[in-house]
Design a protein around this motif. Sequence first.
Motif, short mmCIF file in Angstrom:
data_model
loop_
_atom_site.label_atom_id
_atom_site.label_comp_id
_atom_site.label_asym_id
_atom_site.label_seq_id
_atom_site.Cartn_x
_atom_site.Cartn_y
_atom_site.Cartn_z
N LYS A 1 0.26 -1.67 -0.02
CA LYS A 1 0.40 0.19 -0.30
C LYS A 1 1.04 1.38 0.23
CE LYS A 1 -3.87 -2.02 2.84
NZ LYS A 1 -5.16 -1.67 3.35
N ALA A 2 1.83 1.04 0.78
CA ALA A 2 2.81 2.11 0.78
C ALA A 2 3.35 2.51 -0.60
CB ALA A 2 4.12 2.07 1.47
N ALA A 3 3.36 1.76 -1.37
CA ALA A 3 4.32 2.03 -2.59
C ALA A 3 3.42 1.88 -3.73
CB ALA A 3 5.30 0.73 -2.89
N LYS A 4 2.12 2.34 -3.45
CA LYS A 4 0.78 2.06 -3.93
C LYS A 4 1.12 1.13 -5.38
CE LYS A 4 0.14 6.91 -2.89
NZ LYS A 4 0.32 8.03 -2.99
N VAL A 5 1.27 0.26 -5.88
CA VAL A 5 1.40 -1.44 -6.34
C VAL A 5 0.09 -1.92 -6.47
CG1 VAL A 5 4.06 -1.03 -6.57
CG2 VAL A 5 2.99 -2.74 -4.89
N PRO A 6 -0.66 -3.04 -7.37
CA PRO A 6 -1.38 -3.46 -7.14
C PRO A 6 -1.21 -4.58 -6.52
CG PRO A 6 -0.68 -3.50 -9.64
CD PRO A 6 0.16 -2.03 -8.98
N MET A 7 -1.89 -5.15 -6.15
CA MET A 7 -2.07 -6.58 -5.25
C MET A 7 -2.57 -7.85 -6.17
SD MET A 7 -2.12 -6.92 -1.66
CE MET A 7 -1.21 -5.57 -1.05
N ILE A 8 -1.51 -8.88 -5.66
CA ILE A 8 -2.34 -10.34 -6.61
C ILE A 8 -2.28 -11.27 -5.35
CG2 ILE A 8 -2.33 -12.26 -8.24
CD1 ILE A 8 -1.79 -10.42 -10.20
N VAL A 9 -3.67 -11.70 -4.89
CA VAL A 9 -3.23 -12.96 -3.54
C VAL A 9 -3.25 -14.32 -4.30
CG1 VAL A 9 -4.67 -13.35 -2.11
CG2 VAL A 9 -4.67 -10.72 -2.06
N ALA A 10 -2.48 -14.75 -3.59
CA ALA A 10 -2.11 -16.08 -4.12
C ALA A 10 -2.27 -17.25 -3.02
CB ALA A 10 -0.70 -16.36 -4.72
N ILE A 11 -3.34 -18.05 -3.17
CA ILE A 11 -3.66 -18.73 -1.44
C ILE A 11 -3.05 -20.04 -1.81
CG2 ILE A 11 -5.33 -19.41 0.06
CD1 ILE A 11 -7.52 -17.04 -1.62
N ASN A 12 -1.75 -20.06 -0.92
CA ASN A 12 -0.90 -21.90 -1.34
C ASN A 12 -1.38 -22.68 -0.46
OD1 ASN A 12 1.00 -23.34 -2.66
ND2 ASN A 12 2.39 -21.93 -1.26
N LYS A 13 -0.62 -23.55 -0.91
CA LYS A 13 -1.10 -24.95 -0.04
C LYS A 13 -2.60 -25.40 -0.12
CE LYS A 13 3.16 -23.72 2.48
NZ LYS A 13 2.86 -23.74 4.50
N ILE A 14 -3.10 -24.95 -1.32
CA ILE A 14 -4.37 -25.25 -1.38
C ILE A 14 -4.71 -26.76 -1.73
CG2 ILE A 14 -4.69 -25.71 -3.63
CD1 ILE A 14 -7.23 -23.76 -1.73
N ASP A 15 -3.61 -28.33 -1.52
CA ASP A 15 -3.62 -29.27 -1.91
C ASP A 15 -4.12 -29.47 -0.04
OD1 ASP A 15 -1.11 -28.18 -1.61
OD2 ASP A 15 -0.35 -30.22 -2.53
N LYS A 16 -4.00 -28.97 0.91
CA LYS A 16 -3.85 -29.30 1.85
C LYS A 16 -5.24 -30.28 2.46
CE LYS A 16 0.31 -28.47 3.74
NZ LYS A 16 1.44 -27.98 5.48
N PRO A 17 -5.63 -30.53 3.34
CA PRO A 17 -6.49 -31.14 3.59
C PRO A 17 -7.47 -30.28 5.12
CG PRO A 17 -5.10 -32.94 4.29
CD PRO A 17 -4.37 -32.02 3.63
N SER A 18 -6.43 -29.27 5.51
CA SER A 18 -6.55 -28.62 6.63
C SER A 18 -6.46 -27.45 5.64
CB SER A 18 -5.90 -28.56 7.45
OG SER A 18 -4.67 -28.59 6.63
N ALA A 19 -6.96 -26.57 4.29
CA ALA A 19 -7.19 -25.43 3.34
C ALA A 19 -8.33 -24.83 3.88
CB ALA A 19 -6.38 -25.71 2.45
#
Length: 835
Positions: free
Chosen positions: A431-449
Amino acid sequence: MSDSDGKKTLGLLSGGRSGQVKQSFSHGRTKNVVVETKRKRVVVPKPGAQKSATGTAGAAMGDPSKRPAGISDAELERRMKALAAAKARESEDEERRAAEEQARAEERERRRSEAEQKEREEREREERARQKAEEEERKRQEEADEAARAAAPAPVEAEKAPAADRSAPRGAAPAPSPRKVDRERDDRREVKGKPTRGDDDVRRAGKLTLNQALAGGEGGRQRSLAAMKRKQERARQKAMGGLQDREKVVREVQLPEAIMVSELANRMAERVADVVKALMQSGIMATQNQTIDADTAELIIEEFGHKVVRVSDADVEQVIDSVDDKPDDLRPRPPVVTIMGHVDHGKTSLLDAIRKTKVVAGEAGGITQHIGAYQVTTDSGATLTFLDTPGHAAFTSMRARGAQVTDIVVLVVAADDAVMPQTVEAINHAKAAKVPMIVAINKIDKPSANPQKVRTDLLQHEVVVEEFSGDVQDVEVSALSGLGLDDLLEAIALQAEVLELKANPDRAAMGAVIEAQLDVGRGPVATVLVQNGTLRQGDIFVVGEKWGKVRALVNDKGERVEAAGPSEPVEVLGLNGTPEAGDVLNVVETEAQAREIAAYREQLAKDKRAAAGAATTLEQLMARAKDDKNISELPIVVKADVQGSAEAIVQAMEKIGNEEVRVRVLHSGVGAITETDVGLAEASGAPVIGFNVRANAPARNAANQKGVEIRYYSVIYDLVDDVKAAASGLLKAEVRENFIGYAKILEVFKVSNVGKVAGCLVTEGVARRSAGVRLLRDNVVIHEGTLKTLKRFKDEVPEVQSGQECGMAFENYDDIRPNDVIEIFEREEVERSLG
């Protein structure tokens, strides 16, 4: 003497001297005694008695009457053999000495002949050099004469000579004839009928002696080769029609606030001696290495006829090109994508899956310690530049630098762990650098995801994903199985297309230092992300307080490249020192400009540090010194492999401690541990901490001799924990009191030799003699101390249980009264640690 019968009798031999001696006795008695003195016998050898030992011995052996008395045949034979052996040894020594003397004489003769041969060869070599120089001089002179004859008008008729004289320029000397020039040269070479060497040979003759300097003339100081060439050029110009006065070149001289005399002469293109002379005429005695102020230099510049351009010290940075690029010159460039997130959420593993490499396997403990810069070409042909930043809390400043140079931030959040502290920091940096963000939700293959929980938690930090009608893209990925990687790359490409990233590759390069380190084999190395222009091999650049010339460029695959365009990360070799991570690299035209800018920035940094130190008042220093007395310090010396790691370690060390103890970093640097670091650590009693570096051999030997501890680390977790544990050892142990009993005084007795003794009833707990006690009167503490005695009936006991009566006496205290309460407690020390 002998009597008449021929028998020998004892007596004095003739030749003695006789006389009388008067003896005195007691009572005045005297007596005359006749005495005789015997002269000492002197043995004088007879003439001819000195014969050779061999002859005498042979005679003695041959004639028993001449043999010395008491000498047997065996003894005489032994003596003869010893004498013969001595004679043989003496002859051998003489022969050996004669041979050595002859060898020395031959060696002297050989050396003398070699010296003569060498001297003869030297003379021949000098003679050949002299003849060659004379031949070259003769050829040059002939060429000059030929040029003069070709340029001079040929005297065809006597009537045309006056006309030629009238056409010649006024003041021009007539050209000498070639015959006259040759005659003058021959006259110069002959002095008193003896041929002398030419000026060139005299100049090469050797050192100038004192006699030659005092005598002057031919043996004095000779002109240099350049001066002789200038003289010949002037003579040639004069022969071709006269010298033309050169037109004065007026220059614009840039004048800073202070300038050295030699630099001033260089900028005016004048001789230093002339500038010094002008200063002396103005009453200023200054040498070429001294600095003068701007006003004095301005007077000198005007005196020489040049123009003054006043500049300040800060103007040196104006050479850095800061012109805005024209829209026509801009070309599309790859986006710079920074991967951020909490530690161990799979940032590097995700990048490995994209690059199809194993970067995480090379990091210590599977944790990223440095900022890594990589370029990836997707299946669709798009080029992406990735920056992999560490997620540990100690690398906050490194992540901040990563956000400053990036175009897109990919926030990696583990589906089974949700939003964590470093995730929040990464969001704030983006936010301070004012750059766009993309959220990568990792470890989606875990049972507890639970990706939905991640999206919900991001709402608390004002990150609204597209699924919740926001503008932030979110992609579910798995770094291990590769699930969703294509969707992530597509999202990055889409975001880059929206941003329309462009740069001008045809201008001087500008970039940011992502990381810097001191490599043993390659010297200072900086990982630079080129932001604009093209960085080429051989470019001269300035970066922060350092400068250099690009010796080599190495891309992220370890390959040597000739140039690096916009958004391309490369390792730059050729710096004069290790820059700070985050410094800006700018390419300049000349090496002098780079040196000047780096020197100005370095001086500016020194002045800023000095001003910060001078701003402290005396009262503040006294208060700080008083506080320091109450604070225990753990000094350490830190050496790391790269600048970013050293900075992160220093920041982590500053956070360790409290109001009683703190960690002080004496020195932090980049590169191997040296003997200087060990010496500093020894003087301060500090350990040396090496992060991914090792000590060289002299440093190891010095550490063993001086008893300095060197500790090596490759994971910052272990380093911080160990330093924290060492600092905890400086904390004073916490003293806790455990109440073990109460007793009430029933009666007070006076006992001789003891004093007042309290008859007590233990009402609660137990009373121990070794415990501490407090005397309470109306619930107010009036005394605290120890027990002098604890008795049960008449016996001394170690402790008394509750409900029993006993006698107590205090150490050095007698003011006890009935109904007072005695509080009994024990002290224990508890080790403290820094949280």
